[in-house]
Design a protein around this motif. Sequence first.
Motif, mmCIF file in Angstrom:
data_model
loop_
_atom_site.group_PDB
_atom_site.id
_atom_site.type_symbol
_atom_site.label_atom_id
_atom_site.label_comp_id
_atom_site.label_asym_id
_atom_site.label_seq_id
_atom_site.Cartn_x
_atom_site.Cartn_y
_atom_site.Cartn_z
ATOM 1 N N GLN A 1 39.379 31.214 37.110
ATOM 2 C CA GLN A 1 40.321 31.285 38.235
ATOM 3 C C GLN A 1 40.000 30.243 39.308
ATOM 4 O OE1 GLN A 1 39.863 35.604 38.826
ATOM 5 N NE2 GLN A 1 42.022 35.777 38.288
ATOM 6 N N SER B 1 41.038 37.922 34.692
ATOM 7 C CA SER B 1 40.945 39.074 35.593
ATOM 8 C C SER B 1 39.831 38.885 36.618
ATOM 9 C CB SER B 1 40.645 40.349 34.810
ATOM 10 O OG SER B 1 41.718 40.663 33.967
ATOM 11 N N SER C 1 39.396 45.996 38.656
ATOM 12 C CA SER C 1 39.803 44.632 38.333
ATOM 13 C C SER C 1 41.283 44.439 38.620
ATOM 14 C CB SER C 1 39.501 44.317 36.862
ATOM 15 O OG SER C 1 40.256 45.161 36.021
ATOM 16 N N GLY C 2 41.712 43.221 38.463
ATOM 17 C CA GLY C 2 43.114 42.882 38.677
ATOM 18 C C GLY C 2 43.364 41.455 38.247
ATOM 19 N N ASN C 3 44.591 40.989 38.442
ATOM 20 C CA ASN C 3 44.939 39.622 38.083
ATOM 21 C C ASN C 3 45.971 39.066 39.060
ATOM 22 O OD1 ASN C 3 47.438 40.688 37.149
ATOM 23 N ND2 ASN C 3 46.481 41.177 35.222
#
Length: 144
Positions: free
Chosen positions: A81, A99, A131-133
């Motif tokens: 990322q 993520s 978590s996430g995105n």
Amino acid sequence: MADYVLIDGDQALFLPSFGAATVVVQPGTLRASGPATLAAKSLCVVGDEASVSVRGCIYTTPQYSIPGTGTLEIEALAGDQQAQKTATGATRWLLVGGSFTARFVVQSPAKQPPPGPGAPIPDATPQYAGSGNFVTTNTKLRGV
């Protein structure tokens, strides 16, 4: 591998599972600080993930069924990322990537119903990991 660059107003989507806690998640909004722009929107750079803070999210756990509230935040980015080569000055661009690691910081603890007469028992855990995105509206510019 190239991935889309995040821009001002893009969203961080959190998954509802934070260990033992289940959070009623809401999306967070990225605020870009990079000087470069795309379609009149600033590009996000490393560090802008700290701008995401979603207050007032409700949570419970199997043990603490009376809902509490807290704040969703991004704790750490995944390696994919952060652009490795593309940057604004010395600051690398943020990419959609995989993520990120998230945290849910408890503001008002969930509570366990009392076993008999008395007050409910509050959750003693100060934060939970999840978590996430990212989701972007950028469909043109990619970073490496």
